[in-house]
Design a protein around this motif. Sequence first.
Motif, PDB file in Angstrom:
ATOM      1  N   HIS A 197      42.155  47.388  43.530  1.00 30.90           N
ATOM      2  CA  HIS A 197      42.267  45.930  43.665  1.00 30.90           C
ATOM      3  C   HIS A 197      43.743  45.554  43.657  1.00 30.90           C
ATOM      4  CE1 HIS A 197      37.926  44.848  42.815  1.00 30.90           C
ATOM      5  NE2 HIS A 197      37.971  46.155  42.599  1.00 30.90           N
TER       6      HIS A 197
ATOM      7  N   SER B 172      39.304  50.486  49.596  1.00 32.49           N
ATOM      8  CA  SER B 172      38.361  51.522  49.167  1.00 32.49           C
ATOM      9  C   SER B 172      38.961  52.902  49.379  1.00 32.49           C
ATOM     10  CB  SER B 172      37.051  51.397  49.954  1.00 32.49           C
ATOM     11  OG  SER B 172      36.429  50.157  49.686  1.00 32.49           O
TER      12      SER B 172
ATOM     13  N   GLY C 135      44.466  39.903  45.816  1.00 30.45           N
ATOM     14  CA  GLY C 135      43.024  39.685  45.888  1.00 30.45           C
ATOM     15  C   GLY C 135      42.290  40.647  46.806  1.00 30.45           C
ATOM     16  N   ARG C 136      42.994  41.390  47.622  1.00 32.16           N
ATOM     17  CA  ARG C 136      42.321  42.338  48.512  1.00 32.16           C
ATOM     18  C   ARG C 136      41.877  43.588  47.749  1.00 32.16           C
ATOM     19  NH1 ARG C 136      46.553  43.523  53.083  1.00 32.16           N
ATOM     20  NH2 ARG C 136      48.007  43.116  51.341  1.00 32.16           N
ATOM     21  N   GLN C 137      40.930  44.308  48.353  1.00 31.68           N
ATOM     22  CA  GLN C 137      40.496  45.584  47.812  1.00 31.68           C
ATOM     23  C   GLN C 137      40.669  46.662  48.876  1.00 31.68           C
ATOM     24  OE1 GLN C 137      37.656  43.106  47.660  1.00 31.68           O
ATOM     25  NE2 GLN C 137      38.704  42.268  45.871  1.00 31.68           N
TER      26      GLN C 137
ATOM     27  N   GLN D  29      37.542  51.641  44.367  1.00 30.63           N
ATOM     28  CA  GLN D  29      38.392  50.643  45.010  1.00 30.63           C
ATOM     29  C   GLN D  29      39.664  50.416  44.203  1.00 30.63           C
ATOM     30  OE1 GLN D  29      35.920  47.130  45.350  1.00 30.63           O
ATOM     31  NE2 GLN D  29      35.471  47.571  47.515  1.00 30.63           N
TER      32      GLN D  29
ATOM     33  N   ASP E 153      39.029  50.409  40.268  1.00 32.55           N
ATOM     34  CA  ASP E 153      37.609  50.386  39.907  1.00 32.55           C
ATOM     35  C   ASP E 153      37.032  51.751  40.266  1.00 32.55           C
ATOM     36  OD1 ASP E 153      34.836  50.099  39.792  1.00 32.55           O
ATOM     37  OD2 ASP E 153      34.907  47.977  40.349  1.00 32.55           O
TER      38      ASP E 153
ATOM     39  N   ARG F 245      46.643  46.023  41.182  1.00 28.12           N
ATOM     40  CA  ARG F 245      46.318  45.386  39.898  1.00 28.12           C
ATOM     41  C   ARG F 245      45.399  46.239  39.045  1.00 28.12           C
ATOM     42  NH1 ARG F 245      43.958  41.118  41.662  1.00 28.12           N
ATOM     43  NH2 ARG F 245      41.844  41.428  40.910  1.00 28.12           N
ATOM     44  N   THR F 246      44.307  46.759  39.652  1.00 28.83           N
ATOM     45  CA  THR F 246      43.350  47.577  38.907  1.00 28.83           C
ATOM     46  C   THR F 246      42.749  48.642  39.829  1.00 28.83           C
ATOM     47  OG1 THR F 246      41.516  46.050  39.411  1.00 28.83           O
ATOM     48  CG2 THR F 246      42.646  45.729  37.302  1.00 28.83           C
TER      49      THR F 246
END
Length: 407
Positions: A91, A99, A95-97, A89, A84, A81-82
């Motif tokens: 995403h 790293s 909902g999980r991330q 990270q 960071d 999704r994104t």
Amino acid sequence: MNTFVIVGGGLAAAKAAAALREHGHDGPLVIIGDESEKPYIRPPLSKGYLLGKEERDSIFVHPDDWYREHNVELMLDTPARTVDIRARQVHLDDGRQVSYTKLLLATGSSPRHLTVPGADLDNVLYLRRVGDSERLKSAFTAGAKIVVIGAGWIGLETAAAARMAGAEVTVLEHSELPLLKVLGREAAEVFAALHTDHGVHLLPNVQVESLTGTHGRVDGVRLADGRHLAADAVVVGIGITPNVQLAQEAGLDVQNGIVTDEHLRTSAADIYAAGDVANAYHPLLGRHLRVEHWANALHQPEVAALSMLGKDAVYDRLPYFYTDQYDLGMEYTGYTEPGGYDRVVFRGEPSERRFIAFWMAGNRVLAGMNVNVWDVIDPIRSLITSGSDIDDALLSDPDVPLDHILP
């Protein structure tokens, strides 16, 4: 923990994972892909697999057990999704991330969609994923009326596959000749004649006004001049768009793809890009270039992997692509833009579909294409990269071996 993450589930992702392991990365390695299939090669989808000449298993980059044996975590059917950048990270949609220490974006591209009325009808088909190829294969039957919108490589390859299956095929093109912008008039005429000779109806200089349908299923194409073409299926091949949303939202430099240097580094620290999505600086050509062909997805990951490992590597391979249509096989290497060359020099007779063509600027070779002539791509590449002045007479003379032209 030194975790390397690859976002994208295609050829570039699988090749990057292999290169990272080969060159010494022994930490966690994760591939995040939004398809349910493990990474596969796309050219067969419009060539051998579509024609039924290749089995499904042959399209995959690695067998199932390769990922397990090389300790590569394969997260399929998992859209990212994104990204960071500060937190390092990725995403995920669920909902999980995840790293990362280093991140490779190999997100590929998506077909441009038709936006005319009726474009959402059933049996309006695109080609990008393996399921798309299987839907096309089902539609290409003897006697079926197939209308192909777009006369680029995908449009022509699917038209050839449909025709070879016995379908009645019409190809719509908004310009005068198929591939005119890509190849110029001389070579474009070869492909126009090829398809006409195989019974394809080419309609140049047309504009699609709408698609018509019955009970939610496409039954025809209406042109701006009022003509209506009956269709059992419509194939849309009007180009692709690089999948840059992740990079754009993360604040990376995005201009016609994710901008990278010759090492495939993006504008953000520890983030790299490869494949269709990368608009990479090409040191030999002196410009940024985004190439939408299999060869980049095959070869760029090696350079990206070495760069991720802190080693000095440069991507300077000339662009390369190939096509197979009916009894014509072609390879092309080099780079030139419309209006960026003076002339095309031929070795052999284009009308016989057995020749080599050279795109020239002054006495320099910018690009070369071999049609039904084999084992010449390396000397063509050498002629281009040498930057030497070369006489047209040497290039056109079939008695002078290409690898004897340079001193």
